[in-house]
Design a protein around this motif. Structure first.
Motif, PDB file in Angstrom:
ATOM      1  N   LEU A 158     -11.842   3.187   6.023  1.00  0.00           N
ATOM      2  CA  LEU A 158     -10.499   2.394   5.574  1.00  0.00           C
ATOM      3  C   LEU A 158     -10.398   0.993   5.897  1.00  0.00           C
ATOM      4  O   LEU A 158     -10.007   0.178   5.158  1.00  0.00           O
TER       5      LEU A 158
ATOM      6  N   LEU B 111      -6.450  -4.020   4.067  1.00  0.00           N
ATOM      7  CA  LEU B 111      -6.252  -3.603   5.439  1.00  0.00           C
ATOM      8  C   LEU B 111      -7.231  -4.313   6.626  1.00  0.00           C
ATOM      9  O   LEU B 111      -6.897  -4.421   7.685  1.00  0.00           O
TER      10      LEU B 111
ATOM     11  N   ILE C 293      -3.724  10.311   3.745  1.00  0.00           N
ATOM     12  CA  ILE C 293      -5.120   9.694   3.370  1.00  0.00           C
ATOM     13  C   ILE C 293      -6.177  10.859   4.005  1.00  0.00           C
ATOM     14  O   ILE C 293      -6.215  11.398   5.001  1.00  0.00           O
TER      15      ILE C 293
ATOM     16  N   PHE D  82       1.369   3.371   9.142  1.00  0.00           N
ATOM     17  CA  PHE D  82       0.499   2.510   9.820  1.00  0.00           C
ATOM     18  C   PHE D  82       1.399   1.909  10.718  1.00  0.00           C
ATOM     19  O   PHE D  82       2.417   1.443  10.600  1.00  0.00           O
TER      20      PHE D  82
ATOM     21  N   ALA E 255       1.112   3.921  -2.815  1.00  0.00           N
ATOM     22  CA  ALA E 255       0.660   5.516  -2.637  1.00  0.00           C
ATOM     23  C   ALA E 255       1.837   6.280  -2.944  1.00  0.00           C
ATOM     24  O   ALA E 255       1.577   7.379  -3.476  1.00  0.00           O
TER      25      ALA E 255
ATOM     26  N   GLY F 212      -8.307  -2.736  -7.084  1.00  0.00           N
ATOM     27  CA  GLY F 212      -8.022  -3.250  -5.644  1.00  0.00           C
ATOM     28  C   GLY F 212      -9.140  -4.118  -5.252  1.00  0.00           C
ATOM     29  O   GLY F 212      -9.987  -4.142  -5.795  1.00  0.00           O
ATOM     30  N   MET F 213      -8.800  -4.870  -4.131  1.00  0.00           N
ATOM     31  CA  MET F 213      -9.969  -5.629  -3.714  1.00  0.00           C
ATOM     32  C   MET F 213     -10.495  -4.940  -2.487  1.00  0.00           C
ATOM     33  O   MET F 213     -11.692  -5.303  -1.822  1.00  0.00           O
TER      34      MET F 213
ATOM     35  N   ASN G 204       0.784  -1.145   0.014  1.00  0.00           N
ATOM     36  CA  ASN G 204       0.168  -0.072  -0.115  1.00  0.00           C
ATOM     37  C   ASN G 204       0.779   1.267   0.060  1.00  0.00           C
ATOM     38  O   ASN G 204       0.637   2.134  -0.731  1.00  0.00           O
ATOM     39  N   ALA G 205       1.766   1.189   0.829  1.00  0.00           N
ATOM     40  CA  ALA G 205       2.748   2.446   1.007  1.00  0.00           C
ATOM     41  C   ALA G 205       3.491   2.596  -0.380  1.00  0.00           C
ATOM     42  O   ALA G 205       3.462   3.948  -0.644  1.00  0.00           O
TER      43      ALA G 205
ATOM     44  N   THR H  16     -12.286   0.162  -1.682  1.00  0.00           N
ATOM     45  CA  THR H  16     -10.666   0.730  -2.178  1.00  0.00           C
ATOM     46  C   THR H  16     -11.107   1.921  -2.996  1.00  0.00           C
ATOM     47  O   THR H  16     -12.032   2.104  -3.531  1.00  0.00           O
ATOM     48  N   THR H  17      -9.943   2.408  -3.259  1.00  0.00           N
ATOM     49  CA  THR H  17      -9.976   3.598  -4.319  1.00  0.00           C
ATOM     50  C   THR H  17      -9.238   3.384  -5.480  1.00  0.00           C
ATOM     51  O   THR H  17      -8.945   3.989  -6.354  1.00  0.00           O
ATOM     52  N   LYS H  18      -8.806   2.010  -5.572  1.00  0.00           N
ATOM     53  CA  LYS H  18      -7.982   1.741  -6.764  1.00  0.00           C
ATOM     54  C   LYS H  18      -8.788   0.874  -7.673  1.00  0.00           C
ATOM     55  O   LYS H  18      -9.558   0.003  -7.193  1.00  0.00           O
TER      56      LYS H  18
ATOM     57  N   VAL I 100     -11.771   9.041   3.115  1.00  0.00           N
ATOM     58  CA  VAL I 100     -11.164   7.576   2.763  1.00  0.00           C
ATOM     59  C   VAL I 100     -10.937   6.697   4.342  1.00  0.00           C
ATOM     60  O   VAL I 100     -11.261   5.897   4.565  1.00  0.00           O
TER      61      VAL I 100
ATOM     62  N   ASP J 105       5.287   5.690   5.020  1.00  0.00           N
ATOM     63  CA  ASP J 105       5.695   6.549   3.555  1.00  0.00           C
ATOM     64  C   ASP J 105       5.535   7.789   3.618  1.00  0.00           C
ATOM     65  O   ASP J 105       5.321   8.599   4.404  1.00  0.00           O
TER      66      ASP J 105
HETATM   67  P1  ADP Z   1      -6.385  -2.277  -1.811  1.00  0.00           P
HETATM   68  O1  ADP Z   1      -6.448  -3.755  -1.930  1.00  0.00           O
HETATM   69  O2  ADP Z   1      -7.322  -1.627  -2.663  1.00  0.00           O
HETATM   70  O3  ADP Z   1      -5.121  -1.674  -1.634  1.00  0.00           O
HETATM   71  P2  ADP Z   1      -6.509  -1.715   1.004  1.00  0.00           P
HETATM   72  O4  ADP Z   1      -7.505  -2.222   2.112  1.00  0.00           O
HETATM   73  O5  ADP Z   1      -5.438  -2.272   1.234  1.00  0.00           O
HETATM   74  O6  ADP Z   1      -7.222  -2.185  -0.399  1.00  0.00           O
HETATM   75  O7  ADP Z   1      -6.671  -0.305   1.028  1.00  0.00           O
HETATM   76  C1  ADP Z   1      -7.816   0.546   1.119  1.00  0.00           C
HETATM   77  C2  ADP Z   1      -7.639   2.066   0.604  1.00  0.00           C
HETATM   78  O8  ADP Z   1      -6.881   2.635   1.575  1.00  0.00           O
HETATM   79  C3  ADP Z   1      -6.819   1.870  -0.755  1.00  0.00           C
HETATM   80  O9  ADP Z   1      -7.335   1.906  -1.901  1.00  0.00           O
HETATM   81  C4  ADP Z   1      -6.133   3.515  -0.446  1.00  0.00           C
HETATM   82  O10 ADP Z   1      -7.002   4.312  -0.902  1.00  0.00           O
HETATM   83  C5  ADP Z   1      -5.987   3.674   1.115  1.00  0.00           C
HETATM   84  N1  ADP Z   1      -4.680   3.274   1.571  1.00  0.00           N
HETATM   85  C6  ADP Z   1      -4.245   2.389   2.205  1.00  0.00           C
HETATM   86  N2  ADP Z   1      -2.931   2.480   2.297  1.00  0.00           N
HETATM   87  C7  ADP Z   1      -2.550   3.921   2.137  1.00  0.00           C
HETATM   88  C8  ADP Z   1      -1.563   4.651   2.137  1.00  0.00           C
HETATM   89  N3  ADP Z   1       0.033   3.970   2.814  1.00  0.00           N
HETATM   90  N4  ADP Z   1      -1.470   6.158   1.828  1.00  0.00           N
HETATM   91  C9  ADP Z   1      -2.686   6.397   1.253  1.00  0.00           C
HETATM   92  N5  ADP Z   1      -3.844   5.730   0.846  1.00  0.00           N
HETATM   93  C10 ADP Z   1      -3.736   4.332   1.406  1.00  0.00           C
END
Ligand code: ADP
Length: 680
Positions: free
Chosen positions: A625, A641, A617, A667, A579, A636-637, A575-576, A631-633, A621, A612
């Motif tokens: 979280l 987290l 964030i 984190f 980002a 992404g699943m 994730n880091a 997810t924002t990707k 979001v 990172d």
């Molecule tokens: P994904 O599988 O999409 O990464 P996560 O549960 O890991 O889903 O994360 C959910 C969302 O949290 C991500 O889509 C992202 O937008 C945000 N996120 C997670 N870690 C970070 C980070 N280190 N910096 C910024 N945004 C983050």
């Protein structure tokens, strides 16, 4: 004076020494040349001088002979007793023949002039001063003559002439003896200059100047060639006469001394110059050759070093497929010595026997002139010990200087390490997915256990309903109505069904949880980081992220499920890094930090942080979280987290996040430590 230190002398390199040798040689040749020219010059000068000395001696003896002959001529005048008249006639005739005389006199014993004749070739000599002026000289000569009883000369003297010039003359007195008694004298006056002109052979005066000088060098009379060059050679010889001594001097001239005085010297000089030129040419040629040799040796050494230090294996084959060259890296790769490979042709000793047919066909295609793919192809080779390994082969035609193909050149890369890393990465990926699946199952299980409330509630209400039915039956007449029994049976059946289902769910969750708990072990925190580092580095290199780890000293081991915690760390790291994958971001740093948790029970908990320097964030979001599937990707699943938090909470820890300074996100989560250890 400072003494030259020995070290400086020793530091004299061989090229310096060679240079000085050359300098000495050149100096020697120059000195030899100069000496030769000088000696030749000297030789020629001595030749000229010797010739001049000889000439002078000859000239003196010429004069002496002529003087003696002259005396005889004078004596002849008185052979027959002459009268003054006849004497004058004879004397005049004699004077006519002898230009060196200016006057002849016949004197009596008392030195009185009986008769005299003047030379017909010039104005009477004594006209200007009178003859009486010469009397002392005549008396002196005659006194000497008397003494010697023969001809005698007086010292020369200068007689001014009426034309303003003058001549140097010398008196000769010849005593006349008749019947043993002195009867008179014949006095002849010599002009010194005419003596030089008449008595000396013409060959001497043609190219030289002849003169009479006094012993102190004063010139009395001069005759001969006009001065031509600037270099004067001089020779002197005494002319010893009774009563007088004259010095005959001869001056010869030579032009400015020639650089090449004679043919011999010229020849020697020319040969020396030729020798020097040849030496110079040789030296230049040698220098050029040395430099070429040096350059060649350098180039060869460089090539050898290059070949030896290459990690790429190199092999050349001729057009028939025989190996003509292999480099050390190729030999090392295969475990064969170069001699075992050179000259070999198909089947090669490094072909695995099971692939030999295929390779043979491939080689046939290649030798038929079909160019191999430019980007290379993969193959499997066999080491000498029989082990197989994958190689990447890049082949190209070997073209010689004439532009003709003489064979094939191939480069080999041992790609087993690359394969291993790929394998490792795939295995990790598999493990990751498996763990993720497991974690998802855990997540699902917790969701399901939440759902279990429903069946349990259903069971409870069926049970209550059944109890109520039973109470109603208690107060009713026997037997119970058939529909009540049917209801009860149905309720009991439902209860059993629900309970069984719930039990199954619970058991599966229970099994799952128990299995994970059994997997817990004590690990140094660094070991967890080390385990994930290969995978993290792979992605970090791709995204140009610098990875930094900070693990405090003296931390206790952490009690955890290794696979799950690695999964958490990997998820957070991924994730880091994602980002930070922004086009404008220059400094990309991923920090892993492990320290004691800042709680009252710090000794029992360790805090892991993954930081990172990404964009951070946003609040909307942040609120969702940890929600599963948020997810924002695009791909992404949204489970990462929430799984992480589940894992951490399963360990009894907690997980949260906070903004990083000056930007980004941290984190962090806690994990239980083993029993505190003594500080080391
Ligand atoms: P994904 O599988 O999409 O990464 P996560 O549960 O890991 O889903 O994360 C959910 C969302 O949290 C991500 O889509 C992202 O937008 C945000 N996120 C997670 N870690 C970070 C980070 N280190 N910096 C910024 N945004 C983050």
């Amino acid at each position: 004076m400072k003494s030259v230190p020995l070290v400086a002398w020793l530091r004299f390199t061989s090229s310096d020494r060679r240079g000085s040798l050359w300098a000495v040689l050149v100096l020697l040749v120059a000195a030899l040349l100069a000496t030769l020219v000088w000696l030749a010059g000297r030789y020629e000068i001595s030749q000229v001088q010797g010739a001049l000395e000889r000439d002078t001696t000859d000239a003196v003896s010429d004069i002496r002979t002529a003087l003696t002959r002259n005396v005889q001529g004078l004596q002849a005048l008185h052979a027959v007793n002459p009268t003054p008249g006849s004497w004058i006639v004879d004397a005049a005739a004699l004077l006519h023949e002898h230009r060196e005389w200016v006057r002849l006199e016949w004197r009596d014993a008392g030195l009185a002039v009986i008769a005299h004749v003047e030379t017909p070739y010039r104005v009477p000599t004594f006209d200007r001063l009178g003859r009486s002026n010469a009397t002392p000289d005549v008396s002196l000569a005659c006194a000497t003559a008397r003494k010697f009883n023969g001809p005698a000369y007086a010292g020369s003297y200068f007689v001014p002439q009426s034309d303003g010039l003058g001549i140097e003359v010398m008196e000769l007195c010849l005593p006349l003896v008749t019947a043993g008694r002195l009867s008179g004298y014949v006095v002849a006056t010599y002009s010194l200059q005419d003596m030089l002109a008449e008595l000396i052979g013409k060959q001497y005066t043609r190219s030289q100047e002849v003169s009479f000088t006094e012993p102190d060098g004063t010139r009395l009379a001069l005759h001969g060639a006009v001065r031509r060059g600037s270099r004067v050679f001089t020779a002197q010889q005494l002319l010893d006469l009774p009563g007088n001594t004259l010095v005959l001097r001869m001056d010869g001239w030579r032009g400015a001394p020639d650089l090449f005085p004679n043919v011999l010297t010229a020849l020697v000089t020319a040969m020396s110059i030729a020798l020097v030129s040849v030496l110079v040419l040789l030296a230049r040629d040698m220098r050029r050759r040395l430099k070429a040799e040096h350059d060649l040796a350098d180039a060869l050494a460089f090539r050898k070093a290059m070949e030896d230090s290459l990690v790429t294996g190199l092999r050349a084959r001729d057009l028939e497929g025989r190996i003509t060259y292999v480099n050390p890296a190729f030999c090392e790769m295969l475990g064969f010595a170069a001699e075992e490979l050179l000259g070999r042709s198909a089947p090669m000793p490094y072909w695995p026997p099971e692939m030999a047919d295929e390779y043979q066909q491939r080689q046939a295609i290649r030798l038929a002139g079909n160019a191999p793919p430019r980007e290379g192809f993969e193959s499997v080779f066999m080491r000498k010990d029989g082990s197989r390994f994958p190689v990447l082969i890049i082949e190209a035609p070997l073209i010689n200087v004439l532009g003709k193909q003489t064979g094939w050149m191939s480069a080999f890369l041992d790609i087993s390490e690359q394969r291993r890393v790929e394998e490792l990465s795939r295995a990790s990926q598999d493990r990751l997915q498996a763990t993720a699946r497991l974690a998802t199952v855990g997540e699902m299980a917790s969701l399901l256990s939440h759902e279990l409330n429903q069946p349990l509630a259903a069971i409870a209400s069926y049970a209550t309903g059944s109890l109520n039915l039973l109470q109603a039956v208690d107060g009713a007449p026997d037997p119970a109505p058939a529909h009540t029994v049917a209801d009860l049976r149905m309720a009991m059946g439902r209860i059993a069904e629900q309970a069984e289902r719930a039990g199954k769910v619970i058991k599966s969750v229970h099994d799952f949880v128990r299995r994970r708990e059994q997997a817990r072990e004590a690990l140094p925190p660094q070991a967890l980081l080390d385990a994930i580092m290969p995978l993290v580095s792979l992605q970090a290199r791709k995204l140009q992220v610098r990875v930094v780890t900070q693990v405090d000293e003296g931390l206790p081991d952490v009690q955890c499920d290794r696979t799950m915690v690695e999964q958490v760390l990997l998820n957070l790291a991924r994730n880091a890094m994602q980002a930070m994958d922004l086009p404008g971001l220059r400094e990309r740093v991923l920090l892993f930090r492990v320290r004691r948790a800042a709680s009252a029970e710090g000794n029992r908990w360790l805090e892991f942080a993954v930081a990172d320097v990404g964009p951070g964030i946003p609040d909307e979001v942040a609120r969702q979280l940890f929600t599963p599937f948020y997810t924002t990707k695009t791909e992404g699943m949204g489970l990462g987290l929430s799984l992480c938090r589940t894992v951490v909470e399963q360990h009894g820890g907690y997980m949260d996040f906070l903004p990083n300074q000056p930007q980004g996100t941290v984190f962090r989560f806690t994990l239980p430590a083993t029993a505190p250890r003594r500080a080391r």
